[in-house]
Write a protein that holds these residues in place. Structure first.
Motif, PDB file in Angstrom:
ATOM      1  N   GLU A  77       0.843  -1.174   0.000  1.00  0.00           N
ATOM      2  CA  GLU A  77       0.000   0.000   0.000  1.00  0.00           C
ATOM      3  C   GLU A  77       0.888   1.237   0.000  1.00  0.00           C
ATOM      4  N   ASP A 137       4.980   9.061   0.228  1.00  0.00           N
ATOM      5  CA  ASP A 137       5.879   7.980   0.626  1.00  0.00           C
ATOM      6  C   ASP A 137       7.160   8.020  -0.195  1.00  0.00           C
ATOM      7  N   CYS A 152       1.010   5.525  -0.286  1.00  0.00           N
ATOM      8  CA  CYS A 152       0.254   6.756  -0.099  1.00  0.00           C
ATOM      9  C   CYS A 152       1.054   7.915  -0.680  1.00  0.00           C
ATOM     10  N   LYS A 170       9.324   0.280  -0.684  1.00  0.00           N
ATOM     11  CA  LYS A 170       9.333   1.408   0.250  1.00  0.00           C
ATOM     12  C   LYS A 170      10.756   1.671   0.723  1.00  0.00           C
ATOM     13  N   GLU A 196       0.881  10.378  -6.892  1.00  0.00           N
ATOM     14  CA  GLU A 196      -0.521   9.988  -7.032  1.00  0.00           C
ATOM     15  C   GLU A 196      -0.601   8.481  -7.196  1.00  0.00           C
ATOM     16  N   VAL A 197      -1.618   7.891  -6.575  1.00  0.00           N
ATOM     17  CA  VAL A 197      -1.829   6.448  -6.628  1.00  0.00           C
ATOM     18  C   VAL A 197      -3.169   6.189  -7.293  1.00  0.00           C
TER      19      VAL A 197
END
Length: 78
Positions: free
Chosen positions: A13, A18, A15, A75, A47-48
């Motif tokens: 996930e 990140d 955001c 990450k 943007e996701v």
């Protein structure tokens, strides 16, 4: 078989904001062999989108035009 495979899959996930590392996808002949870098420099998620598409920008704020799939990101914790 599908249930056993899905039990090991980790949900990623991301955001906006990140820090991530982008995987080097192109295979280029390099004299360093297995010691070549596997990830590019760090980027910021801008943007996701649904389905795993992500727009990245450099650390200085310039936005990249290409979409990147979430599978090619990791990450980054400085």
């Amino acid at each position: 078989m599908a249930r056993a495979f899905n039990a090991r899959v980790r949900h990623r996930e991301f955001c906006p904001g990140d820090l991530v590392l982008r995987k080097v996808l192109h295979i280029a002949p390099d004299s360093r062999g297995k010691f070549v870098y596997k990830y590019d420099r760090s980027f910021v998620v801008r943007e996701v989108f649904f389905g795993g598409a992500i727009i990245l920008s450099d650390m200085d704020g310039t936005e990249n035009a290409l979409l990147v799939n979430a599978d090619a990101l990791k990450k980054y914790y400085p």
